[in-house]
Design an enzyme around this catalytic site. Structure first.
Site, PDB file in Angstrom:
ATOM      1  N   HIS A 307       0.961  -1.300   0.206  1.00  0.00           N
ATOM      2  CA  HIS A 307      -0.102   0.022  -0.077  1.00  0.00           C
ATOM      3  C   HIS A 307       0.894   1.264   0.152  1.00  0.00           C
ATOM      4  CE1 HIS A 307      -3.230   2.840   1.225  1.00  0.00           C
ATOM      5  NE2 HIS A 307      -4.059   1.800   0.899  1.00  0.00           N
ATOM      6  N   ASP A 364      -7.878  -5.194  -0.228  1.00  0.00           N
ATOM      7  CA  ASP A 364      -8.428  -5.991  -1.327  1.00  0.00           C
ATOM      8  C   ASP A 364      -8.129  -7.472  -1.084  1.00  0.00           C
ATOM      9  OD1 ASP A 364      -7.830  -3.570  -3.287  1.00  0.00           O
ATOM     10  OD2 ASP A 364      -9.577  -3.980  -3.001  1.00  0.00           O
TER      11      ASP A 364
HETATM   12  C1  SDX Z   1      -5.931   0.079  -3.250  1.00  0.00           C
HETATM   13  O1  SDX Z   1      -4.281   4.635  -2.260  1.00  0.00           O
HETATM   14  C2  SDX Z   1      -5.272   3.937  -1.671  1.00  0.00           C
HETATM   15  O2  SDX Z   1      -5.825   4.350  -0.539  1.00  0.00           O
HETATM   16  C3  SDX Z   1      -5.883   2.873  -2.123  1.00  0.00           C
HETATM   17  C4  SDX Z   1      -6.826   1.905  -1.585  1.00  0.00           C
HETATM   18  C5  SDX Z   1      -8.167   2.585  -1.283  1.00  0.00           C
HETATM   19  O3  SDX Z   1      -8.837   2.303  -0.462  1.00  0.00           O
HETATM   20  O4  SDX Z   1      -8.529   3.760  -2.052  1.00  0.00           O
HETATM   21  O5  SDX Z   1      -6.184   1.548  -0.479  1.00  0.00           O
HETATM   22  C6  SDX Z   1      -7.318   0.609  -2.566  1.00  0.00           C
HETATM   23  O6  SDX Z   1      -5.809   0.446  -4.169  1.00  0.00           O
HETATM   24  C7  SDX Z   1      -5.234  -1.003  -2.430  1.00  0.00           C
HETATM   25  C8  SDX Z   1      -4.187  -1.483  -3.126  1.00  0.00           C
HETATM   26  C9  SDX Z   1      -4.594  -2.657  -4.121  1.00  0.00           C
HETATM   27  N1  SDX Z   1      -3.592  -2.942  -5.023  1.00  0.00           N
HETATM   28  C10 SDX Z   1      -2.741  -4.037  -5.033  1.00  0.00           C
HETATM   29  O7  SDX Z   1      -3.100  -4.984  -3.890  1.00  0.00           O
HETATM   30  C11 SDX Z   1      -1.817  -4.348  -6.062  1.00  0.00           C
HETATM   31  C12 SDX Z   1      -0.689  -4.976  -5.747  1.00  0.00           C
HETATM   32  N2  SDX Z   1       0.231  -3.859  -4.898  1.00  0.00           N
HETATM   33  C13 SDX Z   1       0.992  -3.226  -5.646  1.00  0.00           C
HETATM   34  O8  SDX Z   1       1.254  -3.069  -6.846  1.00  0.00           O
HETATM   35  C14 SDX Z   1       1.569  -1.832  -4.700  1.00  0.00           C
HETATM   36  O9  SDX Z   1       1.871  -2.302  -3.551  1.00  0.00           O
HETATM   37  C15 SDX Z   1       0.745  -0.748  -4.788  1.00  0.00           C
HETATM   38  C16 SDX Z   1       0.210  -0.025  -5.993  1.00  0.00           C
HETATM   39  C17 SDX Z   1      -0.567  -0.939  -3.868  1.00  0.00           C
HETATM   40  C18 SDX Z   1       1.577   0.487  -4.156  1.00  0.00           C
HETATM   41  O10 SDX Z   1       2.611   0.657  -4.680  1.00  0.00           O
HETATM   42  P1  SDX Z   1       3.685   1.875  -4.679  1.00  0.00           P
HETATM   43  O11 SDX Z   1       3.409   2.458  -3.233  1.00  0.00           O
HETATM   44  O12 SDX Z   1       3.843   2.461  -5.753  1.00  0.00           O
HETATM   45  O13 SDX Z   1       4.900   1.102  -4.219  1.00  0.00           O
HETATM   46  P2  SDX Z   1       6.007   0.334  -5.580  1.00  0.00           P
HETATM   47  O14 SDX Z   1       5.187   0.004  -6.656  1.00  0.00           O
HETATM   48  O15 SDX Z   1       6.816   1.503  -5.606  1.00  0.00           O
HETATM   49  O16 SDX Z   1       6.647  -0.736  -4.560  1.00  0.00           O
HETATM   50  C19 SDX Z   1       7.704  -0.467  -3.808  1.00  0.00           C
HETATM   51  C20 SDX Z   1       8.476  -1.865  -4.015  1.00  0.00           C
HETATM   52  C21 SDX Z   1       8.803  -2.273  -5.288  1.00  0.00           C
HETATM   53  O17 SDX Z   1      10.143  -3.229  -4.930  1.00  0.00           O
HETATM   54  P3  SDX Z   1      11.885  -2.578  -5.417  1.00  0.00           P
HETATM   55  O18 SDX Z   1      11.393  -1.635  -6.617  1.00  0.00           O
HETATM   56  O19 SDX Z   1      11.538  -1.564  -4.121  1.00  0.00           O
HETATM   57  O20 SDX Z   1      12.593  -3.720  -5.494  1.00  0.00           O
HETATM   58  O21 SDX Z   1       7.599  -2.783  -3.149  1.00  0.00           O
HETATM   59  C22 SDX Z   1       7.447  -3.982  -4.456  1.00  0.00           C
HETATM   60  C23 SDX Z   1       7.693  -3.100  -5.708  1.00  0.00           C
HETATM   61  O22 SDX Z   1       8.238  -4.288  -6.713  1.00  0.00           O
HETATM   62  N3  SDX Z   1       6.032  -4.032  -4.374  1.00  0.00           N
HETATM   63  C24 SDX Z   1       5.873  -5.402  -4.595  1.00  0.00           C
HETATM   64  C25 SDX Z   1       4.201  -5.384  -4.309  1.00  0.00           C
HETATM   65  N4  SDX Z   1       3.857  -4.186  -4.097  1.00  0.00           N
HETATM   66  C26 SDX Z   1       5.029  -3.452  -4.133  1.00  0.00           C
HETATM   67  N5  SDX Z   1       6.362  -6.683  -4.868  1.00  0.00           N
HETATM   68  C27 SDX Z   1       5.370  -7.765  -4.984  1.00  0.00           C
HETATM   69  N6  SDX Z   1       4.006  -7.599  -4.614  1.00  0.00           N
HETATM   70  C28 SDX Z   1       3.592  -6.579  -4.383  1.00  0.00           C
HETATM   71  N7  SDX Z   1       2.075  -6.673  -4.535  1.00  0.00           N
END
Ligand code: SDX
Length: 433
Positions: A307, A364
């Site tokens: 998140h 989710d």
């Molecule tokens: C919602 O914003 C809100 O409030 C949203 C929400 C709401 O109520 O409106 O809470 C609802 O959208 C919840 C999120 C649902 N999405 C998912 O579950 C999809 C999977 N999660 C991700 O894609 C990710 O965690 C996000 C999109 C939720 C957040 O992404 P960020 O903050 O942009 O973080 P990032 O993509 O820069 O990740 C940071 C690191 C990366 O690795 P490095 O480059 O540091 O090596 O963490 C890794 C990412 O690759 N990473 C994950 C991951 N999420 C982040 N690796 C594997 N699996 C994951 N799910």
């Protein structure tokens, strides 16, 4: 005297005010940074940038705090109702008994949609994704209610548009489900409460009665409360920026629905179930899938994990996980994907990759398991997220309009070609893309 931040660039020194929110959060006000210094800030994805002040929802990602108008999500999920939380988000205060009765009554009597909407549904390709239909149907409300096209009307006229949006959303969502099932729509029954009416329109067959199960009503009501608002997330920011151009409420909400559809946002609840089923079909080997999620060469992500704000736990996920066990037990359902979800969560929370990146289950991760137990198909899950988020989108849009905020228009840093003369086509060489 406001605290000032000093920005020194070369020999130039600039002073920027630090403003403090009611929860002690601090922000650097850069409103006149460009006028002072000619500089803008750059923050791709707005990870460090506030787009507005707001008095609707407070999040503390480190402590896992979520409050609406000062009330904790734990209290609201346990003690309130979704229709009451809608009032709280829109009006800013919990309603008196009379205010709630009037609010509920006004909404109940606007649940019908124009019959012409059935013609729009009929023209929609069978099997098209429910979220695409929801985007279209909500935006079409501005065609059925052209007076709403002017968002600058009186406060009561604006509230009438708001109540109409809240009233018709469940009807539209149920019509989308009926279309996907190939069944005739069920009309609203204004003798039923908001959630019971939605469930009845969704699951009642035209040929038989539908017994409304209080266990399911309570679970659905709680899930809608848990999705009601979440400050400046992707879809809410979309609603605000579309509304800032003075586009009408229906179209602004429709834009928010489109943003919510993305798998990184609200679309994740559908992706989570599809992921859990893939893991189950693959023999339940959670370690293999965790390795895929950690592999930078593999586009697979652990859906429902991570998140932008929560870096310890998502309080909503904690509540939903507990509700999962309660609802499935009460309904006498054993869903193998729940066991896989719990096994996956435990493994991830003990894996350095996820711990170092502070990746925890979000709203989710478990919600789809309850939706499935209630009887919704996976493709409807994000529609249910939108149904819950509607009052939050409305409250945020209303706050942005009430604050008379300017049209949202971010700046950029140009990194393309510098000035160059036009080249006649005869003189152009092949340009490698
Ligand atoms: C919602 O914003 C809100 O409030 C949203 C929400 C709401 O109520 O409106 O809470 C609802 O959208 C919840 C999120 C649902 N999405 C998912 O579950 C999809 C999977 N999660 C991700 O894609 C990710 O965690 C996000 C999109 C939720 C957040 O992404 P960020 O903050 O942009 O973080 P990032 O993509 O820069 O990740 C940071 C690191 C990366 O690795 P490095 O480059 O540091 O090596 O963490 C890794 C990412 O690759 N990473 C994950 C991951 N999420 C982040 N690796 C594997 N699996 C994951 N799910």
């Amino acid at each position: 005297m406001a605290e000032m931040a000093i920005l020194k660039i070369g020999e130039e020194v600039y002073e920027l005010p630090v403003i403090i929110g009611t929860e002690g959060e601090r922000a650097l006000d850069i409103s006149d940074l460009r006028d002072q210094s000619g500089l803008i800030t750059l923050d791709i994805g707005y990870k460090n940038t506030g787009s507005t002040t707001s008095s609707i929802t407070f999040l503390n990602g480190e402590k896992g705090i979520l409050r609406h108008r000062g009330y904790s999500i734990e209290d609201l999920a346990e003690k309130s109702s979704f229709i009451e939380v809608c009032y709280l988000l829109v009006h800013g205060e919990l309603p008196t008994k009379e205010q709630l009765a009037t609010w509920d009554e006004d909404i109940r009597h606007q649940t019908l949609v124009n019959e012409d909407m059935s013609n729009i549904f009929a023209a929609y390709p069978t099997g098209s994704h429910p979220m695409g239909q929801l985007v279209a149907m909500v935006s079409s409300l501005s065609s059925f209610y052209p007076e709403s096209l002017n968002p600058n009307r009186t406060p009561e006229q604006q509230l009438h548009t708001i109540r109409r949006m809240l009233a018709k959303m469940p009807t539209i969502c149920a019509m989308i489900y009926k279309k996907s099932a190939g069944h005739p729509k069920i009309y609203p029954n204004n003798n039923l409460d908001y959630v019971s009416n939605f469930l009845n329109m969704t699951f009642k067959h035209v040929t038989e009665d539908y017994e409304i199960d209080p266990v399911i009503v309570d679970a659905m009501d709680k899930l809608l409360i848990l999705h009601a608002d979440h400050e400046q997330n992707c879809s809410t920011s979309t609603v605000r920026i579309v509304g800032s151009s003075h586009a009408n409420l229906y179209t602004s909400i429709s834009a928010g629905i489109a943003a919510l559809w993305g798998p990184l946002h609200g679309g994740a609840n559908q992706e989570v179930i599809e992921m859990l089923e893939a893991i189950r079909n693959d023999g339940g080997n959670t370690e293999k899938w965790l390795d895929k999620a950690k592999d930078k060469n593999d586009p697979f992500r652990l859906m429902g994990f991570g998140h932008r704000v929560y870096k310890n736990f998502d309080p909503r996920a904690t509540i939903i996980k507990k509700a999962c066990d309660q609802v499935l037990t009460k309904l006498g359902i054993h869903d193998p994907v729940l066991d896989i979800a719990k096994k996956l969560e435990e493994a991830a929370l003990n894996d350095p990759y996820f711990v170092e990146r502070k990746l925890y289950p979000n709203v989710d991760f478990y919600s789809g398991i309850i939706y499935r137990a209630i009887g919704f198909p996976t493709e409807m899950f994000t529609v249910l997220f939108a149904l819950g988020r509607l009052p939050g989108w409305i409250a945020q849009w209303r706050e942005m309009r009430a604050d008379k905020q300017p049209i949202g228009r971010p700046r950029q840093l140009y990194t393309g070609a510098v000035s160059r003369a036009y080249v006649p086509i005869e003189q152009r060489g092949a340009v490698t893309a």
